[in-house]
Design an enzyme around this catalytic site. Structure first.
Site, PDB file in Angstrom:
ATOM      1  N   THR A 175       4.336  -2.299   0.387  1.00 12.88           N
ATOM      2  CA  THR A 175       3.369  -1.756  -0.584  1.00 12.88           C
ATOM      3  C   THR A 175       4.150  -1.045  -1.680  1.00 12.88           C
ATOM      4  O   THR A 175       4.802  -0.022  -1.434  1.00 12.88           O
ATOM      5  CB  THR A 175       2.395  -0.767   0.087  1.00 12.88           C
ATOM      6  OG1 THR A 175       1.751  -1.431   1.176  1.00 12.88           O
ATOM      7  CG2 THR A 175       1.350  -0.288  -0.909  1.00 12.88           C
ATOM      8  N   LYS A 188      -3.712  -3.867  -3.603  1.00 12.69           N
ATOM      9  CA  LYS A 188      -3.332  -3.048  -2.435  1.00 12.69           C
ATOM     10  C   LYS A 188      -3.443  -1.559  -2.771  1.00 12.69           C
ATOM     11  O   LYS A 188      -3.933  -0.758  -1.971  1.00 12.69           O
ATOM     12  CB  LYS A 188      -1.908  -3.420  -2.007  1.00 12.69           C
ATOM     13  CG  LYS A 188      -1.341  -2.577  -0.879  1.00 12.69           C
ATOM     14  CD  LYS A 188      -2.120  -2.721   0.411  1.00 12.69           C
ATOM     15  CE  LYS A 188      -1.643  -1.740   1.463  1.00 12.69           C
ATOM     16  NZ  LYS A 188      -2.511  -1.674   2.636  1.00 12.69           N
ATOM     17  N   LYS A 248       2.820   8.121  -0.478  1.00 12.44           N
ATOM     18  CA  LYS A 248       3.557   7.268  -1.439  1.00 12.44           C
ATOM     19  C   LYS A 248       2.591   6.357  -2.202  1.00 12.44           C
ATOM     20  O   LYS A 248       2.672   6.218  -3.427  1.00 12.44           O
ATOM     21  CB  LYS A 248       4.595   6.457  -0.649  1.00 12.44           C
ATOM     22  CG  LYS A 248       5.346   5.390  -1.372  1.00 12.44           C
ATOM     23  CD  LYS A 248       4.880   3.967  -1.095  1.00 12.44           C
ATOM     24  CE  LYS A 248       4.836   3.519   0.334  1.00 12.44           C
ATOM     25  NZ  LYS A 248       4.363   2.151   0.535  1.00 12.44           N
TER      26      LYS A 248
END
Ligand code: NAP
Length: 286
Positions: free
Chosen positions: A95, A170, A238
């Protein structure tokens, strides 16, 4: 087809196992070699560096922590990208942010390597059960060539457009995920302060149509205070940071995400980075 797999953490180890079980020839590399042992015992070959993986494979899959790690493993010392042969395919399932995927796509293209960003929706169990959903950006014809691999590691691969579009979708999904758990945790926290017991607060909230369906999936963790990592909190933090960075790049405000990411940052600072991200509930309820 010879597959290289780099990044054998919570997700990558399961994805590589599923490829191996379907008979694919695997060469693997991970910073911590011990995590590769189950695959090596079952016949995978070990490479002593990312570059060594690249010397041998037709398709290389990465499942790494964050953009900085992907860049280091691809282009740093002993990185794989300069060694991959033209016409091989690099699939990055990590990701990362869309602009980073575009940058890696360009680096790959300059070397004649075909690139897909293909992050996954689904966590440790879907990875083990091969029911992940792959969100794919890049050329459709490249996706078609490796579609059988996605079918072995997951239930489906959806093509979302050009390079970066998989990463874009995503980040949108994880922004909602992070906010849902956080809003729920804050609501229960005040409920407890107002005199409800935790079970009643959770029972009633989860029976309303207001609660996100995913909260029911995580119910046991809140009940049992069990936050063993399926999806480490530091990774969700993150992802929210990458969403905020991306909003900045596009000139969009993201006030809720910026607040949420700092709550996760505080929980990480308190030592919860390697617990599951749902432990933000514990953070707000202590
Ligand atoms: P993880 O268990 O923490 O694995 C991270 C991987 O990155 C490991 O292979 C790790 O190597 C490697 N790595 C970290 N820092 C490195 C460095 N400096 N140099 C070389 N390798 C390094 O994480 P994960 O849960 O599998 O997640 C991997 C990716 O998938 C992340 O981008 C995450 O956001 C995403 N993701 C996770 C989930 C989930 O539910 N867990 C779901 C969807 C997407 P070591 O083994 O040596 O530490």
């Amino acid at each position: 087809m010879h597959i290289g797999f780099i990044g054998l953490g919570i997700m990558g180890s399961q994805m590589a196992k599923n490829l191996q079980e379907k008979g694919y020839l695997l060469t693997v590399y991970n910073r911590t070699k011990s995590k590769a042992e189950p695959l090596l015992k079952n016949g995978a070959a070990w490479a002593s560096s990312p570059a060594e993986v690249a010397q041998q494979v037709d398709v290389l899959i990465t499942m790494l922590e964050n953009p900085a790690v992907v860049e280091e493993v691809a282009l740093g010392k002993d990185g794989f990208l300069p060694t991959l042969s033209p016409n091989t395919i690099w699939i990055d399932c990590s990701t990362v942010n869309p602009s980073f995927s575009k940058k890696m796509g360009n680096e790959a293209q300059q070397r004649g390597v075909q690139f897909l960003d293909a992050p996954v929706s689904g966590s440790k169990q879907p990875a083990a059960e091969a029911s992940l959903l792959f969100l794919v950006g890049g050329k459709k014809e490249t996706l078609t060539k490796v579609e059988p691999l996605f079918q072995v590691m997951g239930q489906k691969a959806v093509h979302l457009g050009e390079t970066g579009k998989g990463s874009a979708m995503k980040l949108m999904i994880n922004q909602l995920l992070g906010q849902s758990i956080l809003a729920f945790s804050e609501s229960v926290s005040l409920g407890i302060a107002m005199g409800f017991d935790k079970k009643t607060a959770i029972d009633v909230l989860l029976k309303t149509p207001i609660a996100a369906p995913i909260l029911n999936v995580f119910r046991d963790r809140f009940d049992e205070d069990n936050y063993e990592a399926n999806f480490p909190l530091k990774h969700l933090q993150k992802d929210l940071q990458l969403f905020a960075d991306t909003a900045y790049e596009y000139g969009k405000a993201s006030p809720l995400t910026n607040t949420a990411k700092e709550v996760y940052a505080l929980a990480k600072q308190k030592g919860q980075g390697d617990l599951d991200f749902t432990s933000v509930f514990k953070y707000l309820n202590e």
